[in-house]
Design an enzyme around this catalytic site. Structure first.
Site, PDB file in Angstrom:
ATOM      1  CE  LYS A 146      -4.179  -1.510   2.385  1.00 58.39           C
ATOM      2  NZ  LYS A 146      -5.044  -1.235   3.534  1.00 58.39           N
ATOM      3  CD  GLU A 188       0.144  -0.192  14.048  1.00 60.47           C
ATOM      4  OE1 GLU A 188      -0.624  -1.136  13.780  1.00 60.47           O
ATOM      5  OE2 GLU A 188      -0.166   1.007  13.852  1.00 60.47           O
ATOM      6  CD  GLU A 240      -8.257  -3.142   4.009  1.00 58.29           C
ATOM      7  OE1 GLU A 240      -7.069  -2.782   3.965  1.00 58.29           O
ATOM      8  OE2 GLU A 240      -9.121  -2.587   4.691  1.00 58.29           O
ATOM      9  CG  HIS A 268      -0.619   5.403  13.630  1.00 57.58           C
ATOM     10  ND1 HIS A 268      -1.915   5.616  13.224  1.00 57.58           N
ATOM     11  CD2 HIS A 268      -0.364   4.080  13.430  1.00 57.58           C
ATOM     12  CE1 HIS A 268      -2.423   4.478  12.777  1.00 57.58           C
ATOM     13  NE2 HIS A 268      -1.505   3.529  12.898  1.00 57.58           N
TER      14      HIS A 268
HETATM   15  N1  LIG Z   1       1.474   1.660   3.641  1.00 56.69           N
HETATM   16  C1  LIG Z   1       0.956   1.120   4.728  1.00 56.69           C
HETATM   17  O1  LIG Z   1       0.481  -0.008   4.723  1.00 56.69           O
HETATM   18  C2  LIG Z   1       0.986   1.905   6.011  1.00 56.69           C
HETATM   19  C3  LIG Z   1       0.650   1.290   7.220  1.00 56.69           C
HETATM   20  C4  LIG Z   1       0.746   2.027   8.390  1.00 56.69           C
HETATM   21  C5  LIG Z   1       1.166   3.353   8.358  1.00 56.69           C
HETATM   22  N2  LIG Z   1       1.498   3.936   7.164  1.00 56.69           N
HETATM   23  C6  LIG Z   1       1.973   5.339   7.106  1.00 56.69           C
HETATM   24  O2  LIG Z   1       3.203   5.421   7.793  1.00 56.69           O
HETATM   25  C7  LIG Z   1       3.402   6.789   8.192  1.00 56.69           C
HETATM   26  C8  LIG Z   1       3.984   6.820   9.577  1.00 56.69           C
HETATM   27  O3  LIG Z   1       5.244   6.188   9.562  1.00 56.69           O
HETATM   28  P1  LIG Z   1       6.253   6.219  10.800  1.00 56.69           P
HETATM   29  O4  LIG Z   1       5.508   5.998  12.050  1.00 56.69           O
HETATM   30  O5  LIG Z   1       7.354   5.310  10.459  1.00 56.69           O
HETATM   31  O6  LIG Z   1       6.702   7.751  10.875  1.00 56.69           O
HETATM   32  P2  LIG Z   1       7.729   8.616  10.011  1.00 56.69           P
HETATM   33  O7  LIG Z   1       8.000   7.988   8.721  1.00 56.69           O
HETATM   34  O8  LIG Z   1       7.208  10.000  10.013  1.00 56.69           O
HETATM   35  O9  LIG Z   1       9.032   8.581  10.892  1.00 56.69           O
HETATM   36  C9  LIG Z   1       9.020   9.180  12.169  1.00 56.69           C
HETATM   37  C10 LIG Z   1      10.248  10.022  12.433  1.00 56.69           C
HETATM   38  O10 LIG Z   1      11.328   9.171  12.806  1.00 56.69           O
HETATM   39  C11 LIG Z   1      12.520   9.517  12.109  1.00 56.69           C
HETATM   40  N3  LIG Z   1      13.265   8.279  11.954  1.00 56.69           N
HETATM   41  C12 LIG Z   1      12.979   7.255  11.109  1.00 56.69           C
HETATM   42  N4  LIG Z   1      13.791   6.232  11.331  1.00 56.69           N
HETATM   43  C13 LIG Z   1      14.632   6.598  12.325  1.00 56.69           C
HETATM   44  C14 LIG Z   1      15.685   5.952  13.005  1.00 56.69           C
HETATM   45  N5  LIG Z   1      16.017   4.686  12.744  1.00 56.69           N
HETATM   46  N6  LIG Z   1      16.336   6.644  13.964  1.00 56.69           N
HETATM   47  C15 LIG Z   1      15.987   7.927  14.273  1.00 56.69           C
HETATM   48  N7  LIG Z   1      14.979   8.575  13.682  1.00 56.69           N
HETATM   49  C16 LIG Z   1      14.303   7.913  12.717  1.00 56.69           C
HETATM   50  C17 LIG Z   1      12.057  10.159  10.839  1.00 56.69           C
HETATM   51  O11 LIG Z   1      13.019  11.055  10.366  1.00 56.69           O
HETATM   52  C18 LIG Z   1      10.760  10.852  11.268  1.00 56.69           C
HETATM   53  O12 LIG Z   1      11.048  12.141  11.743  1.00 56.69           O
HETATM   54  C19 LIG Z   1       2.057   7.468   8.056  1.00 56.69           C
HETATM   55  O13 LIG Z   1       2.098   8.334   6.941  1.00 56.69           O
HETATM   56  C20 LIG Z   1       1.087   6.326   7.795  1.00 56.69           C
HETATM   57  O14 LIG Z   1      -0.003   6.711   6.979  1.00 56.69           O
HETATM   58  C21 LIG Z   1       1.408   3.233   6.006  1.00 56.69           C
HETATM   59 ZN   LIG Z   2      -1.491   1.471  12.415  1.00 56.36          ZN
END
Ligand SMILES: NC(=O)c1ccc[n+]([C@@H]2O[C@H](COP(=O)([O-])OP(=O)(O)OC[C@H]3O[C@@H](n4cnc5c(N)ncnc54)[C@H](O)[C@@H]3O)[C@@H](O)[C@H]2O)c1
Ligand SMILES: [Zn+2]
Length: 362
Positions: A146, A188, A240, A268
């Protein structure tokens, strides 16, 4: 360090492997080599992740003979947008990405979703690889294809299903993750335990301290289990049309809470944790989920440092309104995922009135 056997996402000719382990980033080039259609790769990442892991990723790719161009996208959900996407396309053109090039997403879910959609659409589709760097991305967003971007009116409204060719998750990268992001990702993980795996659930209860200390083996076990569970669900229901919806367990309320607080109050996973606590509560009242299990779920979430209670200042009507505008609803009814037992889910269609009643009882 070599990771144990890869997990396979079985999707016919689009099948791919998920490699989970400590130290995996250094093997990225070696694993990509037999899959890549050409020698050029574009590494898409954000400044924070680039500073931490960009060099290691580039070194691994270069040592396998790839020529690497780096594309940096500013950090933050607001860049997972049509404007952000347009900038990515322009950069891909500037660095000479071709049909045979591979786009590599090095980052969290924001980078993964944006890169995946860019790869799905640039030159009508190029290959891409996920190198998830957050716990949420390693157990969830990097797997399953996705991809997409947000519109001002709602999240993830424009996108495509475009499977990666490979997923490389290195649990060592989680060490630098801000605490709140790591703990959020655990919501999660708990979700997978509740809906699909009593053994994972028991492991989490018993090994909370190891996870808290970022023990490599414990993290590897947990990320592998979750990745394997998601891989199985995706293989059965890529688009889905049924089963995959169970992964939204806890998210009906979680998404509504995020929207009702304008994405400012909770990460989240924190909103999902409150959603999980709500979903098990509803399951006790409507689906015969044993109260002792519900208490264990709540205790586990709390011991991991996650919230489980709705804040008093948010009114149930506001949450119901937010649930009614979530894209997964069907008119004035919401498909709610409950549990009868650990590992046994049940769908139920609830009216908005019934949801409001459940929120008042929570
Ligand atoms: N495609 C899918 O199936 C799916 C499922 C769930 C969520 N999502 C999406 O995922 C997004 C959220 O992703 P997230 O929670 O990973 O947040 P994110 O991608 O915003 O990352 C969070 C923060 O952590 C930092 N970061 C990343 N890796 C790091 C590391 N190893 N060390 C230090 N800092 C690090 C990043 O720079 C960022 O500021 C949302 O946009 C959501 O819609 C997609
Ligand atoms: Zn989720």
């Amino acid at each position: 360090m070599q990771s144990p056997a890869a997990i396979r996402v079985e999707l016919g000719t689009r099948s791919y492997e998920i490699r989970v382990g400590a130290g995996n980033l250094s093997a990225l080039g070696r694993w990509l080599e037999p899959l890549a259609r050409g020698p050029r790769v574009a590494l898409l990442t954000d400044p924070a992740v680039d500073a931490l892991y960009g060099e290691a990723a580039r070194a691994s790719l270069a040592s396998s003979g790839f020529s690497v161009a780096t594309v940096i996208v500013p950090e933050g959900e607001e860049h997972k947008s049509l404007a952000g996407l347009a900038r990515v396309y322009e950069r891909l053109a500037e660095v000479g990405v071709e049909r045979t090039s591979t786009l590599i997403a090095l980052g969290g879910g924001v980078i993964g979703d944006l890169s995946g959609f860019a790869a799905a659409t640039y030159l009508r589709g190029i290959d891409f690889v996920q190198v998830p760097t957050t716990l949420l991305a390693q157990v969830d967003s990097a797997i399953g294809g996705k991809t997409g971007v947000n519109l001002r009116v709602g999240k993830n409204l424009v996108g495509a299903v475009h499977q990666p060719r490979l997923v490389v998750a290195d649990v060592d990268l989680l060490r630098s993750l801000p605490r709140r992001e790591l703990v959020g990702g655990m919501a999660e993980v708990v979700k997978y335990g509740v809906i699909l795996s009593p053994s994972l659930f028991a492991y989490l209860e018993e090994n909370r301290d190891l996870l808290d200390a970022l023990d490599r083996d414990a993290l590897t076990y947990v990320v592998r289990e979750c990745a394997a569970l998601k891989a199985k669900v995706v293989a059965e229901d890529e688009h889905e049309s049924g089963l995959r919806a169970i992964l939204n367990f806890g998210h009906t309320l979680g998404h509504a809470l995020e929207a009702a607080t304008e994405y400012r109050s909770y990460v989240h996973g924190e909103a999902v944790a409150i959603g999980l606590a709500f979903a098990v509560g509803v399951s006790v009242r409507r689906h015969g989920f044993p109260p002792t299990l519900a208490n264990r779920v709540i205790r586990l979430l709390e011991s991991l440092g996650l919230p489980t209670c709705l804040p008093a200042e948010i009114r149930p009507e506001a949450l119901v309104r937010a649930m009614a505008t979530d894209k997964k609803k069907d008119q004035d009814r919401v498909k709610f995922i409950g549990v009868e037992d650990l590992g046994r889910t049940r769908f139920e269609v609830l009216s908005l009135g019934e949801l409001e009643e459940a929120l008042r009882a929570a």
